[in-house]
Design a protein around this motif. Structure first.
Motif, PDB file in Angstrom:
ATOM      1  N   SER A 201      -4.043  -8.392  -5.258  1.00 53.20           N
ATOM      2  CA  SER A 201      -4.057  -7.142  -4.478  1.00 53.20           C
ATOM      3  C   SER A 201      -3.673  -7.405  -3.026  1.00 53.20           C
ATOM      4  O   SER A 201      -2.941  -6.608  -2.416  1.00 53.20           O
ATOM      5  CB  SER A 201      -5.445  -6.504  -4.548  1.00 53.20           C
ATOM      6  OG  SER A 201      -5.766  -6.201  -5.887  1.00 53.20           O
TER       7      SER A 201
ATOM      8  N   THR B 293     -10.162  -5.254  -8.874  1.00 54.53           N
ATOM      9  CA  THR B 293      -9.202  -4.225  -9.307  1.00 54.53           C
ATOM     10  C   THR B 293      -9.524  -3.751 -10.720  1.00 54.53           C
ATOM     11  O   THR B 293      -9.658  -4.569 -11.630  1.00 54.53           O
ATOM     12  CB  THR B 293      -7.769  -4.796  -9.268  1.00 54.53           C
ATOM     13  OG1 THR B 293      -7.528  -5.269  -7.935  1.00 54.53           O
ATOM     14  CG2 THR B 293      -6.735  -3.753  -9.646  1.00 54.53           C
TER      15      THR B 293
ATOM     16  N   ASP C 171      -0.060  -3.572  -9.182  1.00 51.35           N
ATOM     17  CA  ASP C 171      -1.256  -4.400  -9.045  1.00 51.35           C
ATOM     18  C   ASP C 171      -2.101  -4.201 -10.295  1.00 51.35           C
ATOM     19  O   ASP C 171      -2.261  -3.076 -10.767  1.00 51.35           O
ATOM     20  CB  ASP C 171      -2.051  -3.971  -7.802  1.00 51.35           C
ATOM     21  CG  ASP C 171      -3.222  -4.918  -7.530  1.00 51.35           C
ATOM     22  OD1 ASP C 171      -3.199  -6.060  -8.019  1.00 51.35           O
ATOM     23  OD2 ASP C 171      -4.155  -4.495  -6.821  1.00 51.35           O
TER      24      ASP C 171
HETATM   25 MG   LIG Z   1      -7.148  -7.087  -7.257  1.00 53.42          MG
END
Ligand SMILES: [Mg+2]
Ligand SMILES: Nc1nc2c(ncn2[C@@H]2O[C@H](COP(=O)(O)OP(=O)(O)OP(=O)(O)O)[C@@H](O)[C@H]2O)c(=O)[nH]1
Length: 292
Positions: free
Chosen positions: A18, A39, A58
């Motif tokens: 990220s 994430t 991502d």
């Molecule tokens: Mg991440």
């Protein structure tokens, strides 16, 4: 003729995917933290140049699923990798290359998508160690190009960006250049709040927290945001609220600053902490949260 396409980021949790997406886009589109599994959703960050548009996807860190939440995360990673124009395998140089990385490399090797390797966190290593890790990365046998980078300092990121741009197919732009991310506003705001919870909590608490923004109202130069912070148990609720409400106050103050930066207005933030048992196993709720 323009070029445009998708670059999906693969790698173990916490390797810096990220942070790297933010560095490549040149704006904060994804939250980051030192806790693994930060994430939860696939986030598309858009970087538009004069003739090339890179859409950076991502993704959650690749891991063994434990519940409905992590199963969805894992399925999403596989689907996104299959649909992308290039895969960017991110490795954590500080920890070196291990069995987890080799397993992900073997997944990537089986697909026909071109693979580029980013060896990240090189700001932490001296030259001798750097050389060792770059050699080990090349020996993974996946992808022809290994880029030494630091997503945190930005070193090597421009070179990596240029290389990825060259791999994109001829295509019109896929997203309006003025939108840096595909996430709805409420999700972006909720994530910025969750980031501040992650910064201040430990052990199982970060994994048990989800944030839902249920109201956003604009009044001129002021935006009122109401958000619920979900945890799974009473004791986690106690931790997030803190003695005399100190923890939730500190989360609120820091989150409000982030929301102001994101929205460009003053923000009034109303946070409440609720126990929602087993939310990570509740498929309907995960649908509503947009975790799919
Ligand atoms: Mg991440
Ligand atoms: N020293 C250093 N730290 C970095 C670098 N890139 C990322 N980090 C740190 O590594 C931690 C994890 O970064 P993230 O970007 O959240 O990692 P991720 O791969 O997205 O993690 P998940 O979403 O959990 O899979 C954070 O504390 C970052 O600040 C880097 O180049 N150098």
């Amino acid at each position: 003729m323009t070029r445009a396409g998708f670059v999906a980021l693969a790698g173990r949790p916490n390797v810096g995917k990220s942070t790297l997406v933010n560095a490549l886009v040149g704006r904060k589109v994804a939250i980051t933290s030192d806790k693994p599994q930060t994430t939860r959703r696939a986030i598309r960050g858009v970087s538009t140049g004069e003739s090339t548009q890179l859409v950076l996807v991502d993704l959650p860190g690749v891991q063994r699923p434990r519940d409905a939440l992590t199963e969805r995360m894992q399925r999403r990673v596989e689907a996104e990798l299959a649909d992308s124009d290039a895969a960017l395998l991110v490795l954590n140089a500080e920890e070196g290359i291990g069995p987890g990385d080799r397993w992900i490399a073997s997944l990537l090797e089986r697909s026909s998508t071109p693979v580029v390797i980013g060896v990240n966190k090189l700001d932490r290593l001296d030259r001798a160690r750097t050389l060792e890790v770059l050699t080990a990365a090349a020996e993974l046998g996946v992808g022809d190009d290994v880029f030494p980078i630091s997503a945190r300092t930005g070193s090597g990121v421009t070179e990596l960006h240029g290389h990825l741009a060259g791999l994109m197919p001829e295509s019109p732009f896929l997203y309006p250049p003025e939108d840096p991310s595909d996430q709805p506003e409420r999700v972006r705001l909720a994530e910025l709040i969750r980031e501040q919870v992650l910064r201040r909590t430990f052990q199982e608490v970060p994994h048990a927290v989800e944030v839902m923004v249920d109201d956003v109202e604009r009044e001129g130069d002021l935006t009122r945001v109401r958000a619920l912070v979900w945890v799974e148990t009473e004791s986690q609720k106690g931790i997030v609220i803190g003695t005399g409400g100190r923890m939730v106050k500190s989360i609120g103050t820091a989150a409000r600053r982030e929301l102001q930066r994101e929205l460009g207005t003053r923000v009034h933030l109303d946070l409440s902490v609720r126990v929602r048992r087993g939310w990570r196993a509740d498929e309907r709720l995960l649908d509503r949260l947009g975790i799919e």
